[in-house]
Design a protein around this motif. Structure first.
Motif, PDB file in Angstrom:
ATOM      1  N   ASN B  31       0.844  -1.186   0.000  1.00  0.00           N
ATOM      2  CA  ASN B  31       0.000   0.000   0.000  1.00  0.00           C
ATOM      3  C   ASN B  31       0.885   1.244   0.000  1.00  0.00           C
ATOM      4  OD1 ASN B  31       0.365   1.220   2.764  1.00  0.00           O
ATOM      5  ND2 ASN B  31      -0.495  -0.741   3.448  1.00  0.00           N
ATOM      6  N   GLN B  33       0.851   5.360   1.528  1.00  0.00           N
ATOM      7  CA  GLN B  33       0.158   6.251   2.451  1.00  0.00           C
ATOM      8  C   GLN B  33       0.701   7.670   2.295  1.00  0.00           C
ATOM      9  OE1 GLN B  33       0.257   4.575   6.488  1.00  0.00           O
ATOM     10  NE2 GLN B  33       0.550   2.519   5.616  1.00  0.00           N
ATOM     11  N   LEU B  48      -4.667   6.150   2.954  1.00  0.00           N
ATOM     12  CA  LEU B  48      -3.969   4.909   2.603  1.00  0.00           C
ATOM     13  C   LEU B  48      -4.633   4.360   1.348  1.00  0.00           C
ATOM     14  CD1 LEU B  48      -3.024   1.966   4.954  1.00  0.00           C
ATOM     15  CD2 LEU B  48      -4.219   1.526   2.813  1.00  0.00           C
ATOM     16  N   ALA B  92       4.546   0.927   1.683  1.00  0.00           N
ATOM     17  CA  ALA B  92       4.592  -0.327   2.434  1.00  0.00           C
ATOM     18  C   ALA B  92       5.054  -1.416   1.479  1.00  0.00           C
ATOM     19  CB  ALA B  92       3.231  -0.655   3.002  1.00  0.00           C
ATOM     20  N   ASN B  94       5.738  -4.497   2.252  1.00  0.00           N
ATOM     21  CA  ASN B  94       4.971  -5.683   2.612  1.00  0.00           C
ATOM     22  C   ASN B  94       4.198  -5.324   3.863  1.00  0.00           C
ATOM     23  OD1 ASN B  94       6.812  -5.990   4.830  1.00  0.00           O
ATOM     24  ND2 ASN B  94       8.253  -6.895   3.362  1.00  0.00           N
ATOM     25  N   THR B  95       3.727  -6.287   4.604  1.00  0.00           N
ATOM     26  CA  THR B  95       2.922  -5.941   5.775  1.00  0.00           C
ATOM     27  C   THR B  95       3.768  -5.411   6.929  1.00  0.00           C
ATOM     28  OG1 THR B  95       3.061  -8.211   6.596  1.00  0.00           O
ATOM     29  CG2 THR B  95       1.155  -7.647   5.222  1.00  0.00           C
TER      30      THR B  95
END
Lengths: 114, 110
Positions: B31, B33, B48, B92, B94-95
């Motif tokens: 993602n 942001q 986001l 991001a 990854n997580t």
């Protein structure tokens, strides 16, 4: 909710002294982050905790820096001994999930090391 | 360019005009942001947008994401003096990895 709380807001100290910065994350958030912001280097992630466990401390500059999270509602960042190049604004942030989740920042601590 | 690089570095406009800031990145993302930072304050999350989304709106803010070009833009319509701040994109990977860019300083003159 009060948001992320940091103390002190300003700290002026002399080189060689120990500095402790404190952070209270938002209740219910599982992740906590310490950042440092300077004009030269921008915003740098120092360390990231998830469920009180340090997950990534690769950004901690050197052994003079240490961070702890003894419980879900409190964290400290300690610099010992402090040096003038540590002068910066230090932010604490928290998120519900991991690092990629929306992060909520505290107001920061402006540290000046003389 | 580094991951999450904003363009321009600084932008000055008059109240009522639109402000557009761009963010380019290098690797695939989970993602992206956008955050705002007023002088002397902490960062505040704005929007986001996930990698499978192309556009998102929030009030006077519009964010677009083009994953083929690895870029995003933040549009602030009908700007106000209170919009004066630095704006950061954060990618991001990854997580569990979020990288902030260097920011765009927006000055809105009354």
């Amino acid at each position: 909710d009060a948001g992320v709380i940091q103390s002190p807001r300003h700290e002026v100290t002399e080189m060689g002294q120990e500095v402790t910065l404190r952070c209270k994350p938002i209740s219910g958030h599982n992740s906590l982050f310490w950042y440092r912001q300077t004009m030269m280097r921008g915003l740098e992630l120092l360390i990231y905790f998830n469920n009180n466990v340090p997950i990534d401390d690769s950004g901690m500059p050197e052994d003079r820096f240490s961070a702890k999270m003894p419980n879900a509602s409190f964290s400290t960042l300690k610099i010992q001994p402090s040096e003038p190049r540590d002068s910066a604004v230090y932010f604490c942030a928290s998120s519900r999930g991991g690092q990629a989740d929306t992060q909520y920042f505290g107001p920061g601590t402006r540290l000046t090391v003389l | 360019s580094q991951q999450g690089e904003e363009d321009p570095q600084a932008l000055s406009i008059q109240e009522g005009e639109n402000a557009t800031m761009n963010c380019s990145y290098k690797t695939s993302i989970n993602n992206l942001q956008w955050y705002r930072q007023n002088s002397g304050r902490g960062l505040v999350h704005l929007i986001l947008i996930r990698s499978n989304e192309r556009e998102k709106h929030s009030g006077r803010l519009r964010v677009t994401l083009d994953t083929s070009k690895k870029s995003s833009s933040l549009l602030i319509t009908a700007s106000r003096a209170a919009d004066t701040a630095s704006y950061f994109c954060a990618t991001a990977l990854n997580t569990d990895k979020l990288i902030f860019g260097t920011g765009t300083r927006l000055q809105v003159f009354p």
